[in-house]
Design a protein around this motif. Structure first.
Motif, PDB file in Angstrom:
ATOM      1  N   LEU A   1       0.844  -1.109   0.044  1.00 28.66           N
ATOM      2  CA  LEU A   1       0.082  -0.095  -0.068  1.00 28.66           C
ATOM      3  C   LEU A   1       0.870   1.286   0.014  1.00 28.66           C
ATOM      4  O   LEU A   1       2.028   1.499   0.629  1.00 28.66           O
ATOM      5  CB  LEU A   1      -0.989   0.037   1.305  1.00 28.66           C
ATOM      6  CG  LEU A   1      -1.935  -1.002   1.328  1.00 28.66           C
ATOM      7  CD1 LEU A   1      -3.086  -0.777   2.359  1.00 28.66           C
ATOM      8  CD2 LEU A   1      -2.713  -1.462   0.085  1.00 28.66           C
ATOM      9  N   SER A   2       0.222   2.306  -0.625  1.00 30.69           N
ATOM     10  CA  SER A   2       1.192   3.527  -0.748  1.00 30.69           C
ATOM     11  C   SER A   2       1.101   4.280   0.538  1.00 30.69           C
ATOM     12  O   SER A   2       0.061   4.108   1.090  1.00 30.69           O
ATOM     13  CB  SER A   2       0.424   4.184  -1.974  1.00 30.69           C
ATOM     14  OG  SER A   2      -0.684   4.748  -1.707  1.00 30.69           O
ATOM     15  N   PRO A   3       1.726   5.275   0.611  1.00 30.88           N
ATOM     16  CA  PRO A   3       1.629   6.243   1.612  1.00 30.88           C
ATOM     17  C   PRO A   3       0.071   6.843   1.706  1.00 30.88           C
ATOM     18  O   PRO A   3      -0.496   7.217   2.827  1.00 30.88           O
ATOM     19  CB  PRO A   3       2.567   7.231   1.522  1.00 30.88           C
ATOM     20  CG  PRO A   3       3.735   6.415   0.715  1.00 30.88           C
ATOM     21  CD  PRO A   3       2.968   5.676  -0.162  1.00 30.88           C
ATOM     22  N   ALA A   4      -0.448   7.353   0.571  1.00 32.86           N
ATOM     23  CA  ALA A   4      -1.704   7.907   0.631  1.00 32.86           C
ATOM     24  C   ALA A   4      -2.919   6.920   1.188  1.00 32.86           C
ATOM     25  O   ALA A   4      -3.685   7.228   1.929  1.00 32.86           O
ATOM     26  CB  ALA A   4      -2.028   8.214  -0.738  1.00 32.86           C
ATOM     27  N   ALA A   5      -2.673   5.602   0.670  1.00 34.06           N
ATOM     28  CA  ALA A   5      -3.535   4.604   1.359  1.00 34.06           C
ATOM     29  C   ALA A   5      -3.504   4.677   2.527  1.00 34.06           C
ATOM     30  O   ALA A   5      -4.535   4.235   3.302  1.00 34.06           O
ATOM     31  CB  ALA A   5      -3.456   3.458   0.533  1.00 34.06           C
ATOM     32  N   LYS A   6      -2.313   4.397   3.130  1.00 31.64           N
ATOM     33  CA  LYS A   6      -1.906   4.007   4.686  1.00 31.64           C
ATOM     34  C   LYS A   6      -2.476   5.274   5.429  1.00 31.64           C
ATOM     35  O   LYS A   6      -3.124   5.032   6.640  1.00 31.64           O
ATOM     36  CB  LYS A   6      -0.481   4.037   4.837  1.00 31.64           C
ATOM     37  CG  LYS A   6      -0.111   2.506   4.148  1.00 31.64           C
ATOM     38  CD  LYS A   6       1.403   2.457   4.442  1.00 31.64           C
ATOM     39  CE  LYS A   6       2.068   1.134   3.986  1.00 31.64           C
ATOM     40  NZ  LYS A   6       3.659   1.244   4.246  1.00 31.64           N
ATOM     41  N   ALA A   7      -2.556   6.403   5.043  1.00 29.14           N
ATOM     42  CA  ALA A   7      -2.706   7.546   5.663  1.00 29.14           C
ATOM     43  C   ALA A   7      -4.144   7.564   6.028  1.00 29.14           C
ATOM     44  O   ALA A   7      -4.615   8.388   6.958  1.00 29.14           O
ATOM     45  CB  ALA A   7      -2.286   8.913   5.008  1.00 29.14           C
TER      46      ALA A   7
END
Length: 375
Positions: A290-296
């Motif tokens: 998962l990307s940083p945007a998804a994790k955030a």
């Protein structure tokens, strides 16, 4: 009658909506549609009939009264075939939003019931007897109108809660999988469009199927998709006819980019030998992919397995291998669910230890994954 005959019979309601959406024929190859007359005559019903032009349309007095389907124990050995080959069209008679306060603030009136997938632990088949294929409720305008009025009556959300810090959350897929429903009719598209225009509320649904056609619906942050995930070792046995776990995880970033809020359902958690190692591997996979945007923006529901004796007996007739994982009298005890169903769940001490262990694994291997609730 054939689909063409049905459309001719009801041609006074206007032309049918063309079948714009591709249907996954691994899930649905429909030779028959059972339909209430009013449902078949409606624009939404005509759309579904048009989407399956080779289907025979059989008139029924009620979507609840189909002897070939409901309570027919002979369908157990045709469990998957019935789901593949049958659709039902009905009119939703009772419109009400039911308080929930766990996954969502409200359970919205269903626009569908049943599923083409066949997860071995699913409680929905108990609603209408054996197999329970997809029933599409065609009075979508009444349902979306009711939802707009209900949201307006709530006003702004007064305080954050575990469902959402700002918005009222409405679960639109309690009795079906909206990702699959979207191949059958435009009901899901209409729901997403409805909530796009409701600044104080958002829709939410859990899914085990990756339907990339949903990426084109412009949810504008007002729809939450909850991808259900579990270790592949469990999913291969229990999640029958669903998208593979890797495919679900691989879709998260794309859905976030398309404007959805994407959460994860760690569900159901099945306690068996080696479960901790397999969940560790899954959490590490999520962390890697998962990307940083998804994790955030991610959050999780942790749901340990709940099962039921009648479903256990049904499963023994078509998928006994699943019951080796699901039916554990040595670890389980009776439970009365929120909706009044008599179920079994892990004993309190076993469940408490399982939740604590999985919570610790999340903190270690996916510390970015906020747990909304665990039970």
């Amino acid at each position: 009658m054939t689909a063409e005959d049905a459309l001719t019979l009801f041609d006074d309601v206007g032309p049918p909506v063309p079948p714009e959406v591709a249907v996954d024929d691994r899930l649905l190859r429909v030779p028959r549609i059972y339909a209430e007359p009013a449902a078949a005559a409606s624009p939404r019903g005509r759309q579904v009939i048009t989407r399956f032009p080779d289907a025979e349309v059989l008139e029924v007095p009620s979507h609840w009264q189909i002897p070939e389907l409901h309570g027919n124990a002979g369908n157990v050995d045709r469990w998957v075939r019935v789901k593949t080959e049958t659709l039902v069209l009905g009119v939703k008679k009772s419109l009400a939003a039911r308080p929930n306060e766990r996954s969502a603030n409200w359970i919205a009136p269903s626009t569908a019931n049943g599923c083409a997938m066949a997860c071995a632990y699913c409680y929905v088949p108990r609603r209408k007897g054996y197999a329970n294929p997809i029933t599409v409720f065609t009075n979508i305008d009444q349902i979306t109108g009711y939802l707009r009025r209900h949201v307006a009556r709530q006003g702004p959300k007064p305080a954050p809660d575990q469902c959402d810090p700002v918005s009222w959350v409405y679960d639109i897929g309690e009795n079906s999988d909206c990702s699959v429903d979207a191949m059958v009719s435009e009901n899901v598209a209409d729901l997403i469009a409805t909530f796009r225009g409701l600044p104080t509320a958002k829709a939410s649904f859990a899914t085990k199927y990756v339907n990339r056609q949903l990426l084109d619906l412009d949810p504008a942050g007002r729809t939450r998709v909850r991808f259900s995930v579990m270790p592949e070792r469990d999913a291969r046995v229990l999640d029958v006819r669903t998208s593979r776990i890797g495919e679900r995880i691989g879709a998260v970033d794309d859905f976030v980019e398309a404007g959805y809020e994407v959460h994860l359902n760690l569900s159901p958690v099945v306690l068996r030998e080696g479960w901790e190692d397999d969940w560790t591997a899954l959490l590490e996979q999520l962390d890697d992919v998962l990307s940083p945007a998804a994790k955030a923006q991610a959050a999780a529901e942790v749901i340990l397995l709940t099962h039921e004796r009648a479903l256990h007996e049904v499963n023994l007739g078509w998928h006994p291998q699943a019951e080796e994982l699901l039916w554990r009298p040595d670890l389980q005890q009776p439970k009365r669910s929120q909706n009044g169903q008599s179920n079994v769940r892990y004993r309190s001490d076993v469940k408490r230890a399982g939740v604590a262990q999985l919570t610790a694994l999340i903190a270690e291997h996916a510390p970015w994954l906020r747990i909304r609730y665990a039970f």
